[in-house]
Design an enzyme around this catalytic site. Structure first.
Site, PDB file in Angstrom:
ATOM      1  N   HIS A 230       1.036  -0.852   0.311  1.00 20.79           N
ATOM      2  CA  HIS A 230      -0.079   0.074  -0.134  1.00 20.79           C
ATOM      3  C   HIS A 230       1.030   1.082   0.031  1.00 20.79           C
ATOM      4  O   HIS A 230       0.809   2.218   0.861  1.00 20.79           O
ATOM      5  CB  HIS A 230      -0.822  -0.508   1.216  1.00 20.79           C
ATOM      6  CG  HIS A 230      -2.283  -1.112   1.112  1.00 20.79           C
ATOM      7  ND1 HIS A 230      -2.903  -1.728   2.286  1.00 20.79           N
ATOM      8  CD2 HIS A 230      -2.500  -2.001   0.285  1.00 20.79           C
ATOM      9  CE1 HIS A 230      -4.141  -1.859   1.524  1.00 20.79           C
ATOM     10  NE2 HIS A 230      -3.079  -2.819   0.641  1.00 20.79           N
ATOM     11  N   TYR A 242       0.571  -8.073   5.318  1.00 26.39           N
ATOM     12  CA  TYR A 242       0.948  -8.133   3.784  1.00 26.39           C
ATOM     13  C   TYR A 242       2.117  -8.886   4.242  1.00 26.39           C
ATOM     14  O   TYR A 242       2.176  -9.944   3.223  1.00 26.39           O
ATOM     15  CB  TYR A 242       0.602  -7.276   3.656  1.00 26.39           C
ATOM     16  CG  TYR A 242      -0.268  -6.432   2.757  1.00 26.39           C
ATOM     17  CD1 TYR A 242      -1.414  -6.939   2.572  1.00 26.39           C
ATOM     18  CD2 TYR A 242      -1.193  -5.270   3.824  1.00 26.39           C
ATOM     19  CE1 TYR A 242      -2.663  -6.679   2.290  1.00 26.39           C
ATOM     20  CE2 TYR A 242      -2.576  -4.914   3.493  1.00 26.39           C
ATOM     21  CZ  TYR A 242      -3.775  -5.665   3.128  1.00 26.39           C
ATOM     22  OH  TYR A 242      -4.415  -4.843   2.577  1.00 26.39           O
ATOM     23  N   ARG A 296      -2.088  -1.653   9.689  1.00 21.26           N
ATOM     24  CA  ARG A 296      -3.700  -1.048  10.097  1.00 21.26           C
ATOM     25  C   ARG A 296      -3.903  -1.917  11.496  1.00 21.26           C
ATOM     26  O   ARG A 296      -4.884  -0.995  12.023  1.00 21.26           O
ATOM     27  CB  ARG A 296      -4.766  -1.180   9.540  1.00 21.26           C
ATOM     28  CG  ARG A 296      -5.429  -1.995   8.141  1.00 21.26           C
ATOM     29  CD  ARG A 296      -6.140  -1.995   7.446  1.00 21.26           C
ATOM     30  NE  ARG A 296      -6.678  -2.613   6.856  1.00 21.26           N
ATOM     31  CZ  ARG A 296      -6.065  -3.105   5.604  1.00 21.26           C
ATOM     32  NH1 ARG A 296      -5.098  -3.395   5.049  1.00 21.26           N
ATOM     33  NH2 ARG A 296      -7.003  -4.459   5.092  1.00 21.26           N
TER      34      ARG A 296
END
Length: 816
Positions: A230, A242, A296
Site C-alpha cells: 500500500h 501483508y 492498520r
C-alpha cells in the site's frame, strides 16, 4: 535415399524427445498434485445433519442481503466444504461416499445460485478462492469423473482472476502480497486441471515477485530488505501483516515445485533467504513483530506464519540453511526464555526512515517519516487511531507485549517519542487512508549505523487542520545499553487550548512506578498524577529514564477502559515556541542500577540545537551527530571536533590505532549527493583522505552510493592513525632483520622464521604480522622447534606485502 533416412531419423528423434518431455511434464504434474493434495488433506469426520436442504450450514451465519459490507459474508461456508472433503477422504463410512460427494456439490450449487458479493473486492479475488481451493483440490478428481458440471463450474470460479487482461495488469503492476495470494490458488487449480500453460504463467509471475524493488513506490522487497505494501502515498512498512502473506505465497510455491523444472532459480532463492536474514530477523522480538510492521491492525498469526514459512525454506536445503536454522531456533524458543537476541546491534532501514536496535534482552525501534514514507495506515474501518504512528514513535520492548497489553485502551496521542496536543481521548483522530496525511512534510529523515550503534533524526513538520501544526528537530542515539532522545526548536500554532507534550513512554501500570519528585523519591499509584515536576529520573517496568532537561515533567497513572496506564512526558505548554527535551532510556535496569547511571552518566549531550544534535560516549569513544545544516561541532575531551560540508548523519568511532567514520545522506533519493566531506582532528590516512600536519586536521571524502535507491544507506570508512602507520613503515625499513623464508610464500602455506631466539632457549615467541598500512592482521604465540625455527601459517592472509615482527626484529614477506 540417405537424405530420406536422415529425415526419418530426425522425425523419430523429435517424436521421442516430445514423448520424453510429455512424460517428464506428466510426472512433474503428478508430483506437484500429490504435494498440493497432501497440503490440504487430513483426517476428519463430518456430521451431514449440519447441512440444510438448500446446501447451507446450520453453524454458519449468512448475511441477510448482498453485498455484505467488508465482512466476507458467508466465507465460513467454504470451511464446512473443506471438512466434508476431508471426511470424504478419511477411511471409514464416509470414505468416497456418494452421500458426501452429493453434500459437497449441494453446498457449491447453493453458492453459485446465490452468488454472494461483498463491497471489498478482496473477497472475490483472494479471500473466497483461497478458502475454496482447499476443498476443490481434494474433490477435483472424483468431481471431474462423476460430476463434471460441478467440476467445470468450480474451475470457472477459481480462474476468474486469470484473464489475459488481468494477467497483463499483474505483470505491469504486481501487488506483492495480493498477487502471491492470487497465484497460490491459480497454481493449485492449474495443477489439478493439468493446465501447463497457466502453470508456466504462474511460475513466471512468482519469479517476477521475488526481486528487489528499485522504483519509488512499488510493493514488495525493498533494497534495505524491508517489505512494502500500500505505497500509493509513500513507502509503508508491512512485514507483519501483508508481508507474512507474501512469505506464505512464496514458500507455498517453493515447496510445491521443489525439484521440478519450475523450481525457483538460485538467484531468486538468494533474495528470499536474505529477506529473512536481513529483514525479518530485525523486525521481531520475543515472538512478536514490532508494531511498526503491523500496518492498520495487530494480527495474532503474523509471527506463527512467518516461522512456518522459515521452516519451509529451511526444508529446501538452500545455501544459507545454517544461518536460517540459527534464526529459526531463536524464533521458536519460549517467549519468556531469557536468551540473547540472535542479532545484536543496530540497523537503519533507509528506504523507510526506520531504525532498529537489538540490545541484550531488549529491543527498540524508531519510526520517522518524510514525503517518501508514511506511518501505519487506516483502511476498511481499521487503524482509525494510526495518525501519529509516523511521527517518531520510539517503542522499547522488554517483555515483547508492551503494545498488545494496552492496544485497546491506550491513548494514541501518547505514543512514546511523539510530540502531540493532549486533546481528550473522546476526540477522534484524523484517519490516514493508505497513510495519506500522516507523514512529516520535511524530506530530512534518516540515520547512520555501523551495525553496532547508530543515530537517527528528522525534521518533523506536521500540518493537519483541526489537529496539529507543529515542527521540531528530533533525534535518537542508540548505544549498546542505552538510548538518548533529543528534541529542539519545538514550535506549534494552536487554538486548541491544550498542552503539547512529548511522551517518554506509555505502558501498562504494574505497581512499579518510581520517580524523582523535586528531589524526593515518590511511588505512583493508580489515579495519581504529578505535574509539573522537576525530576532527574524515573523507573517504570524495569526501564530507567534519566532526564537531562529535568523541568516540566508529567507523571501519571490513570485507568483507561479496562487498563491502568502509566505515562511519562515533557509538558511544552499550550503554545510551544522554542521548547526542548533531552532524556536517556536504560532498558532492563533495576532502580539501584539506574541511580548509578544517573550519578555517573555514561554520555554527554554535546549539542541540542536546531543546527546539530550530538551525543558522545567517551568511554566507548563514540560520537554521533545529526547535522540539520552544514557545520562544525566541537567534541569533549581529546576527541577534537567533527565537521561536515552539508546536512548529514555521522558517527565517529575511535579504536587504538584507527578511526571509523560512518556517514549517510538523510535526504535519501529526494536530494541525492555524490559524497559527504567530513573533517576531524588528528592525522589519518585512508582512501580519499588528506591530512594537514600544520593544522593537525584530516579531511575524508565519504562516497555516497551511486544508485538512487541506495541513497540514504550508511557508508563506513576506516582510517589509520598516520603516526602508527609511519612507525610501522619505519620499523620495516630500519629494524633489525629477521631471516624469513620462503618469500614469496603461497597463501595458505607456512613460512619459516630462522634463529628466532638465542640458542638453547625454547620459550614460545610472539609473532606479529602487519599490513603496510600499519594494521595488525595476525598475532600468534609459537614455540621454536629443534632447529630453532618458527613455522607461521599464512592462512587468511590476502596476497600482498607484510611486515613480520618477532623479538624486536622485523622482516618483510610477500604472500601470493
Amino acid at each position: 535415399m540417405i537424405q530420406r533416412y536422415k529425415k526419418a531419423f530426425l522425425l523419430v528423434f523429435l517424436s521421442l524427445a516430445a514423448l520424453s518431455a510429455q512424460a517428464q511434464t506428466a510426472a512433474e504434474l503428478e508430483t506437484m498434485y500429490t504435494r498440493v493434495f497432501n497440503t490440504y488433506n487430513g483426517p476428519a469426520g463430518y456430521d451431514l445433519s449440519n447441512q440444510n436442504a438448500d446446501g447451507t450450514f446450520k453453524n454458519v451465519v449468512y448475511p441477510a442481503a448482498y453485498p455484505s459490507d467488508k465482512t466476507g459474508g458467508p466465507r465460513p461456508h467454504f470451511t464446512e466444504m473443506v471438512e466434508i472433503a476431508r471426511a470424504y477422504h478419511t477411511q471409514g463410512p464416509s470414505y468416497k461416499s456418494d452421500e458426501y460427494l452429493d453434500a459437497y456439490c449441494k453446498a457449491w450449487n447453493w453458492w453459485t445460485a446465490t452468488n454472494p458479493t461483498d463491497t471489498n473486492w478482496w473477497y472475490r479475488s483472494i479471500g473466497w478462492p483461497n478458502s475454496l481451493i482447499q476443498s476443490f483440490v481434494l474433490m477435483a478428481k472424483d468431481l471431474k469423473e462423476k460430476r463434471p458440471t460441478v467440476y467445470n463450474s468450480l474451475v470457472s470460479f477459481l480462474m476468474f482472476e486469470w484473464t489475459p487482461e488481468k494477467l497483463e495488469e499483474y505483470k505491469q503492476e504486481p501487488d506483492a502480497a495480493n498477487t502471491t495470494e492470487v497465484c497460490k490458488y491459480i497454481m493449485a487449480t492449474a495443477i489439478v486441471n493439468g493446465d501447463t500453460k497457466t502453470l508456466a504463467e504462474v511460475a513466471e509471475m512468482f519469479y517476477s515477485l521475488i526481486k528487489i524493488e528499485k522504483e519509488d513506490r512499488t510493493n514488495g522487497i525493498q533494497p534495505d530488505f524491508a517489505f512494502n505494501q500500500h505505497t500509493g502515498n509513500g513507502r509503508q512498512l508491512y512485514m507483519g501483516n501483508y508481508g507474512k502473506e507474501y512469505l506464505g505465497g512464496i514458500s507455498y510455491y517453493m515447496s510445491i515445485t521443489s525439484g521440478t523444472s519450475l523450481a525457483v532459480p538460485a538467484d531468486k532463492v538468494k533474495i528470499y533467504e536474505d529477506l529473512f536474514l536481513h529483514g525479518v530477523a530485525w523486525f521481531m522480538y520475543r515472538n512478536v513483530y514490532d508494531y511498526n510492521q503491523m500496518g492498520r491492525r495487530i494480527l495474532g498469526d503474523g509471527y506463527e506464519k512467518t516461522v512456518a514459512c522459515l521452516a519451509a525454506l529451511i526444508n529446501e536445503n538452500t545455501p544459507q540453511k545454517a544461518k536460517l536454522q540459527e534464526l529459526y531456533n531463536w524464533m521458536t524458543r519460549p517467549a519468556d526464555a531469557n536468551q540473547l537476541n540472535v542479532l545484536r546491534g543496530n540497523k537503519m532501514f533507509w528506504r523507510h526512515d526506520y531504525m532498529v536496535h537489538k540490545g541484550t534482552n531488549y529491543y527498540a525501534t524508531t519510526r520517522m517519516t518524510s514525503p517518501r514514507t508514511v506511518g501505519n495506515e487506516s483502511a476498511n474501518g481499521e487503524g482509525l487511531n494510526n495518525f501519529y504512528t509516523g511521527s517518531g514513535p520510539n517503542y522499547v520492548y522488554i517483555t515483547g507485549t508492551e503494545i498488545q497489553d494496552i492496544y485497546d485502551d491506550m491513548n494514541w496521542r501518547r505514543l512514546p517519542g511523539v510530540t502531540a496536543p493532549q486533546r481528550p481521548m473522546s476526540v477522534a483522530l484524523p484517519t490516514v487512508p493508505i497513510g495519506k496525511g500522516g507523514n512529516s512534510l520535511n524530506p530530512f529523515a534518516g540515520g547512520v549505523s555501523d551495525g553496532r550503534t547508530g543515530a537517527a533524526g528528522f525534521m518533523y513538520n506536521m500540518n493537519k487542520s483541526g489537529e496539529i501544526r507543529l515542527s521540531a528537530n528530533k533525534s535518537w542515539f542508540y548505544f549498546p545499553d542505552y538510548i538518548v532522545a533529543l528534541g529542539t526548536d519545538i514550535k506549534a500554532v494552536s487554538g486548541l487550548n491544550v498542552p503539547f507534550t512529548t511522551t517518554v513512554n506509555q505502558v501498562k501500570y504494574t505497581n512499579n512506578f518510581y520517580v524523582d519528585n523535586n528531589g524526593q523519591e515518590a511511588s505512583l499509584v493508580n489515579g495519581q498524577s504529578l505535574a509539573p515536576v522537576t525530576s532527574n529520573w524515573a523507573h517504570l517496568n524495569n526501564i530507567g529514564y534519566q532526564f537531562i532537561n529535568n523541568q516540566k515533567l508529567n507523571f501519571e497513572v490513570q485507568t483507561s477502559g479496562n487498563t491502568q496506564l502509566a505515562w511519562i512526558a515533557f509538558n511544552h505548554g499550550n503554545f510551544p515556541a522554542a521548547e526542548k527535551y533531552a532524556y536517556a532510556i536504560y532498558p532492563n535496569v533495576t532502580k539501584e542500577q539506574l541511580a548509578q547511571k544517573v550519578s555517573s552518566t555514561p554520555f554527554e549531550v554535546v549539542s541540542n540545537t536546531a543546527s546539530v544534535q550530538c551525543v558522545v560516549d567517551q568511554n566507548l569513544k563514540v560520537a554521533q551527530a545529526v547535522f540539520f545544516t552544514a557545520g562544525r561541532q566541537n567534541l569533549p575531551g581529546d576527541l577534537g571536533f567533527l565537521e561536515t560540508d552539508q546536512p548529514a548523519v555521522i558517527q565517529l568511532r575511535w579504536t587504538n590505532d584507527s578511526l571509523y567514520v560512518a556517514a549517510a545522506n538523510p535526504f535519501c533519493e529526494t536530494m541525492p549527493v555524490a559524497s559527504i566531506t567530513v573533517k576531524v582532528k588528528g592525522l589519518y590516512v585512508g582512501e580519499q583522505t588528506t591530512a594537514e600536519p600544520s593544522t593537525q586536521v584530516s579531511t575524508v571524502v565519504v562516497p555516497m552510493p551511486s544508485a538512487i535507491e541506495f541513497q540514504g544507506q550508511s557508508v563506513l570508512v576506516g582510517l589509520r592513525n598516520a603516526t602508527v602507520l609511519s612507525s610501522t613503515q619505519e620499523m620495516a625499513e630500519k629494524g633489525t632483520a629477521l631471516l624469513v623464508y620462503p618469500s614469496p610464500a603461497v597463501s595458505g602455506t607456512q613460512f619459516i622464521i630462522q634463529n628466532a631466539q638465542a640458542a638453547g632457549r625454547k620459550e614460545p615467541q610472539k609473532v606479529r604480522i602487519y599490513s603496510l598500512a600499519g594494521l595488525k592482521v595476525q598475532e600468534t604465540l609459537v614455540k621454536p622447534n629443534q632447529e630453532n625455527q618458527l613455522h607461521i601459517s599464512t592462512a587468511g592472509l590476502a596476497p600482498g606485502l607484510y611486515v613480520v615482527s618477532c623479538e624486536g626484529r622485523v622482516a618483510k614477506i610477500v604472500v601470493q
